[in-house]
Design a protein around this motif. Sequence first.
Motif, short mmCIF file in Angstrom:
data_model
loop_
_atom_site.label_atom_id
_atom_site.label_comp_id
_atom_site.label_asym_id
_atom_site.label_seq_id
_atom_site.Cartn_x
_atom_site.Cartn_y
_atom_site.Cartn_z
N GLU A 374 0.81 -1.27 0.09
CA GLU A 374 0.05 0.01 0.01
C GLU A 374 0.89 1.14 -0.08
N THR A 375 1.94 1.16 0.85
CA THR A 375 2.75 2.27 0.88
C THR A 375 3.94 2.08 -0.29
N GLN A 376 4.48 1.03 -0.73
CA GLN A 376 5.37 0.92 -1.77
C GLN A 376 4.74 0.63 -2.85
N ASN A 377 3.99 1.40 -3.53
CA ASN A 377 3.28 0.98 -4.52
C ASN A 377 3.73 1.17 -6.02
N ASN A 378 4.96 1.33 -6.06
CA ASN A 378 5.76 1.48 -7.26
C ASN A 378 6.44 0.52 -7.54
N PHE A 379 6.11 -0.50 -8.44
CA PHE A 379 6.64 -1.91 -8.96
C PHE A 379 8.08 -1.70 -9.47
N ARG A 380 8.78 -0.80 -9.77
CA ARG A 380 10.01 -0.27 -10.55
C ARG A 380 11.01 -0.31 -9.36
N ALA A 381 10.62 0.12 -8.10
CA ALA A 381 11.74 0.78 -7.10
C ALA A 381 11.07 0.97 -6.07
N LEU A 382 12.00 1.09 -4.79
CA LEU A 382 11.47 1.61 -3.45
C LEU A 382 11.29 2.86 -3.59
N VAL A 383 10.05 3.49 -2.99
CA VAL A 383 9.85 4.81 -3.06
C VAL A 383 10.34 5.57 -1.72
N THR A 384 10.94 6.60 -2.00
CA THR A 384 11.58 7.41 -0.60
C THR A 384 10.94 8.67 -0.54
N ASP A 385 11.43 9.36 0.60
CA ASP A 385 11.01 10.94 0.54
C ASP A 385 12.42 11.73 -0.01
N ASP A 386 12.05 12.85 0.32
CA ASP A 386 13.30 13.71 -0.33
C ASP A 386 14.37 13.76 0.43
N HIS A 387 14.60 13.03 1.62
CA HIS A 387 15.53 12.62 2.38
C HIS A 387 16.33 11.34 2.12
N LEU A 388 15.67 10.57 1.05
CA LEU A 388 15.85 9.00 0.61
C LEU A 388 15.57 8.17 1.53
N GLN A 389 14.71 8.43 2.55
CA GLN A 389 14.43 7.46 3.49
C GLN A 389 13.15 6.57 2.81
N VAL A 390 12.83 5.51 3.20
CA VAL A 390 12.11 4.49 2.32
C VAL A 390 10.77 4.89 3.30
N LEU A 391 9.67 5.05 2.35
CA LEU A 391 8.38 5.44 3.10
C LEU A 391 7.84 4.01 3.79
N GLY A 392 7.28 4.30 4.96
CA GLY A 392 6.75 3.26 5.62
C GLY A 392 7.83 2.30 6.36
N LYS A 407 7.23 11.50 -6.30
CA LYS A 407 6.81 12.47 -7.06
C LYS A 407 7.97 13.41 -7.60
N ALA A 408 9.15 12.80 -7.42
CA ALA A 408 10.45 13.35 -8.30
C ALA A 408 11.09 12.36 -8.81
N PRO A 409 10.78 11.36 -9.61
CA PRO A 409 11.83 10.29 -10.11
C PRO A 409 13.02 11.02 -10.73
N LEU A 410 13.99 10.39 -10.87
CA LEU A 410 15.28 10.77 -11.29
C LEU A 410 15.84 9.53 -12.40
N PRO A 411 16.56 9.96 -13.34
CA PRO A 411 17.02 8.79 -14.13
C PRO A 411 17.82 7.90 -13.64
N ALA A 412 17.83 6.61 -14.11
CA ALA A 412 18.80 5.38 -13.19
C ALA A 412 20.11 5.47 -13.92
N THR A 413 21.15 6.32 -13.33
CA THR A 413 22.24 6.38 -13.88
C THR A 413 23.37 6.50 -12.84
N ALA A 414 24.69 6.33 -13.17
CA ALA A 414 25.55 6.14 -12.20
C ALA A 414 25.75 7.42 -11.39
N GLN A 415 25.53 8.77 -12.35
CA GLN A 415 25.66 10.02 -11.79
C GLN A 415 24.96 10.14 -10.72
N VAL A 416 23.55 9.92 -10.85
CA VAL A 416 22.45 9.97 -9.90
C VAL A 416 22.80 9.39 -8.46
N ALA A 417 23.23 7.95 -8.68
CA ALA A 417 23.36 7.03 -7.73
C ALA A 417 24.52 7.69 -6.64
#
Length: 652
Positions: A374-392, A407-417
């Motif tokens: 219910e909280t982790q409703n994105n089947f592609r990845a773990l959803v976090t807040d803007d401090h990178l803490q996993v919701l729930g 609500k602020a997805p970023l590209p899956a790149t090494a630069q982002v990680a």
Amino acid sequence: MNFQKLGASLSGASKRGFTTAAKYASAKAAKHWNWKTKAVMFTAGSGIVYQVVDHQLHPRPKNEVVEDLMLSQPASQRKERIVVLGSGWGAVSFLNQLDPFKYDIVCISPRNHFVMTPLLPSVTVGTIESRTVVESIRSICPHATFVEAECTGLDPQAKTLSFKKSTRQSSSREIKDGARTRPEFTMAYDKVVVAVGAENNTFNTPGVNEHAHFLKEMKDARRIRSAIIDAFESAANPAQSPEERKRLLNFVVVGGGPTGVEYAAELADLLHEDLRESFPTLKDQVNIQLVEATEKMLGMFDKEVSTATAKNFKNEGIEFLGNTFVKEVKQHEIVIQRKGNKNLESLPASVVVWATGIKCRPITNKFREAIGLETQNNFRALVTDDHLQVLGAEGVYALGDCATINKAPLPATAQVAAQEGKYLARHLNAVETEYSEKSLLNAMRRQYWSATGMLTREPFQYNHKGSLAYIGGDHAAADFKNAFGGLAEQTGIPVMTGKLTNYLWKGFYFSEQMSVRTKALLAFDWVKAKSLAATSPATKSQPPGEDASQVYPGPRTVAWGRSLSAFPGRTHQLVRGIKVDHFRGRYLLQSTEYPVQDDAEVEIDRSRVDPCPVYPMRKDLGDFKKTLTSKGKPAAREVVALAHPRDQGISV
């Protein structure tokens, strides 16, 4: 006159003169070498001081085996335990920035090394050796305790992680020995950082897992390298049929993103630079095909980059199949379907590299289920807040390809990680803990962090620094739009392509190497590749896929034209005794013994052509005249251009 006294006097004067000269020379030499000695001593001393300080700021664990798995000691008597799952870009960036005096750092991953993934395409063809792109986690993060294990579950309420038993044999061994045993265990944590990355997305295409190669790990690059060698050795077998030889020399890349484009480019370079000596006949029969579901490659880049890449691929002899879907991958072929066409086609192939995208790993889905769908409703990845803490899930953080900000997805790149890893470490360094080890150097470092804003509680902000891709033929592409706060647009260079950009591409990844060792090895590999691939101008004069007899088909009559504005296909010009051959984006000058006059007809005799240097291509005719030189002198005052041979009814 006393000659003995005179001789003694002269002898003494001579000795004094020699002594004075020797002292003067010695003083001059000391003065000459003094600054060099000081420079060497200063450099050596600085290196020693840096190593000592770095060792003090990154204290090694007292025991390489994790003690107190379930954290039986109270929090006031021990450091908080942070468990990092993964050993990729996000995990390593986080580990390097985290304060080891505040946290007991444990890194757990099935892979005990970091891989410089953007350089894996170069490893597949041998341009870069495998040891250059890997670095042990224990070497680059000596302050962390590493455990090679595979996580199987998370209990966010009990704050525990479970790890499965493993007895599989090492990938480097074919015999059954007793060296590898991984018992199952459970570990408690205070905080956990999930940085497990993602895996290849096959889109449920039949046969991909069985017959296609991926390119995400070092073992993938080694397998592809071995498969390329096997294909050429099989094609060189004298009993091989022409049809089978053609199939063996057809290489297919599925996916037009950076990984697929860079691998195809590296494979083309392998053919043009390295295999011309080992397989001079077979290399001309090689076909490289890149299959992409959309209409252009490098779709995430600017349109100008995609256009330049397509043009460069055409010069390199790489066939691009856009708007094409792969329906099935078989052992000896792939089945494709073109957009708007219901018919299926077959592409014979020996090696298929699958680089179409990523999806979340099974362990990520297990974490989502443990936290709650219910909280982790994105089947592609773990959803976090803007401090990178996993919701729930309190105390659980996620970054890199396995995470997405709500609500602020970023590209899956090494630069982002990498940026997320640095941010999260600085954020957790700012959090107060009950226990912290005392250290004067660390206190000074924390004062520096505080003064420079490196202890932050602000939300994560991604700073785009541009995108780079190697496109073959010593050319690279860079897209700096929206990078560095719009600085690239202000300077007028939002997009760059060409050889100069290749130096930028190399410089960036050289700086991103994790250690001095890998930096030195990378520089050596690049120098070695270019030195051993150097050839005579006569060899360079042959366009890819053609031999000298095809380029110069013997004496023939050609008509003159006046236009030098475009060079369709293979265009020839004669410039007062200079023959210019255009291919792969370069001008190759070749001297002839024919005096050429305006509007004259000349027969070209390939037996009387001598090689000359290669000059960069110039679009402007005036610039072309200025750069047209031979042995430091102008090669011609006037330039007259040939019409294309096809326009004169000449077959090429």
